[in-house]
Design a protein around this motif. Structure first.
Motif, mmCIF file in Angstrom:
data_model
loop_
_atom_site.group_PDB
_atom_site.id
_atom_site.type_symbol
_atom_site.label_atom_id
_atom_site.label_comp_id
_atom_site.label_asym_id
_atom_site.label_seq_id
_atom_site.Cartn_x
_atom_site.Cartn_y
_atom_site.Cartn_z
ATOM 1 N N MET A 1 56.844 -52.956 96.617
ATOM 2 C CA MET A 1 58.008 -53.792 96.425
ATOM 3 C C MET A 1 58.754 -53.315 95.183
ATOM 4 O O MET A 1 58.168 -53.056 94.150
ATOM 5 N N ALA A 2 60.067 -53.213 95.277
ATOM 6 C CA ALA A 2 60.883 -52.709 94.176
ATOM 7 C C ALA A 2 61.056 -53.783 93.102
ATOM 8 O O ALA A 2 61.229 -54.963 93.406
ATOM 9 N N LYS A 3 61.051 -53.352 91.866
ATOM 10 C CA LYS A 3 61.266 -54.261 90.734
ATOM 11 C C LYS A 3 62.764 -54.448 90.519
ATOM 12 O O LYS A 3 63.564 -53.560 90.781
ATOM 13 N N PHE A 4 63.115 -55.617 90.005
ATOM 14 C CA PHE A 4 64.497 -55.913 89.643
ATOM 15 C C PHE A 4 64.738 -55.343 88.257
ATOM 16 O O PHE A 4 64.188 -55.821 87.282
ATOM 17 N N GLY A 5 65.542 -54.268 88.149
ATOM 18 C CA GLY A 5 65.708 -53.540 86.899
ATOM 19 C C GLY A 5 66.730 -54.149 85.964
ATOM 20 O O GLY A 5 67.368 -55.161 86.255
ATOM 21 N N LYS A 6 66.903 -53.485 84.842
ATOM 22 C CA LYS A 6 67.790 -53.960 83.776
ATOM 23 C C LYS A 6 69.263 -53.887 84.180
ATOM 24 O O LYS A 6 70.064 -54.719 83.787
ATOM 25 N N ASP A 7 69.629 -52.872 84.981
ATOM 26 C CA ASP A 7 71.032 -52.689 85.357
ATOM 27 C C ASP A 7 71.346 -53.203 86.758
ATOM 28 O O ASP A 7 72.476 -53.075 87.219
ATOM 29 N N ASP A 8 70.362 -53.761 87.442
ATOM 30 C CA ASP A 8 70.596 -54.278 88.786
ATOM 31 C C ASP A 8 71.372 -55.585 88.724
ATOM 32 O O ASP A 8 71.236 -56.366 87.790
ATOM 33 N N VAL A 9 72.185 -55.821 89.762
ATOM 34 C CA VAL A 9 73.009 -57.020 89.821
ATOM 35 C C VAL A 9 72.612 -57.830 91.047
ATOM 36 O O VAL A 9 72.502 -57.292 92.150
ATOM 37 N N LYS A 10 72.374 -59.119 90.848
ATOM 38 C CA LYS A 10 72.084 -60.035 91.946
ATOM 39 C C LYS A 10 73.123 -61.148 91.906
ATOM 40 O O LYS A 10 73.153 -61.948 90.971
ATOM 41 N N VAL A 11 74.002 -61.189 92.897
ATOM 42 C CA VAL A 11 75.071 -62.190 92.946
ATOM 43 C C VAL A 11 74.475 -63.522 93.375
ATOM 44 O O VAL A 11 73.807 -63.623 94.400
#
Length: 157
Positions: A1-11
């Motif tokens: 499962m991919a981690k939610f990174g520092k530069d990722d955006v979740k609307v």
């Protein structure tokens, strides 16, 4: 499962009514000054844009009538749901937008709330109000797009 990174955006939510009522000219990313229980409620998407707008004061940007519901697991120290919140932006950006709002009759509208890494950000747009015939044209365009998608879906079978 991919981690939610520092530069990722979740609307978390988009203000669709604002896109219908206004023509967006320019966007600005702002931070929001929130208390602890407000952060938890926003992460659960328990907020609403209904009739909210941004006002430029001498001490910065103020977010008015943006409702954040009380946190479900909070206690007596829960936040007020309809308080005025401060938006965090650079002074030069605020000065530039103040000139545009004063001179050309634009308004500032919150359009999107999202997570950037672990920070809660808000997109504020410089907007010009649409006339009734512009709203009708956008409704007609949306209906035509929907019909075209339906035809494409049926032709694929």
């Amino acid at each position: 499962m991919a981690k939610f990174g520092k530069d990722d955006v979740k609307v978390l939510q988009t203000n669709r009514k604002a896109y219908f009522n206004y023509e967006m000219v320019e966007d600005l990313e702002c931070g929001i000054a929130l208390t602890g229980t407000e952060v938890k409620s926003v992460r659960e998407s328990r907020f609403s844009f209904s009739d909210s707008y941004v006002k430029i004061d001498p001490d910065g940007l103020k977010l008015i009538s943006f409702t954040i519901q009380p946190y479900t697991h909070g206690n007596i120290h829960n936040h007020k749901s309809d308080r005025i919140r401060r938006l965090l932006a650079k002074k030069q950006e605020i000065k530039k937008w103040r000139r545009k709002v004063d001179e050309k009759g634009f308004t500032l509208v919150p359009t999107k709330v999202y997570l950037r890494g672990n920070l809660i950000k808000m997109q504020v747009s410089l907007a010009r109000g649409k006339q009734l015939h512009d709203k009708r044209a956008s409704l007609k365009e949306r209906d035509m797009d929907r019909d075209a998608r339906r035809e494409m879906k049926l032709s694929n079978y």
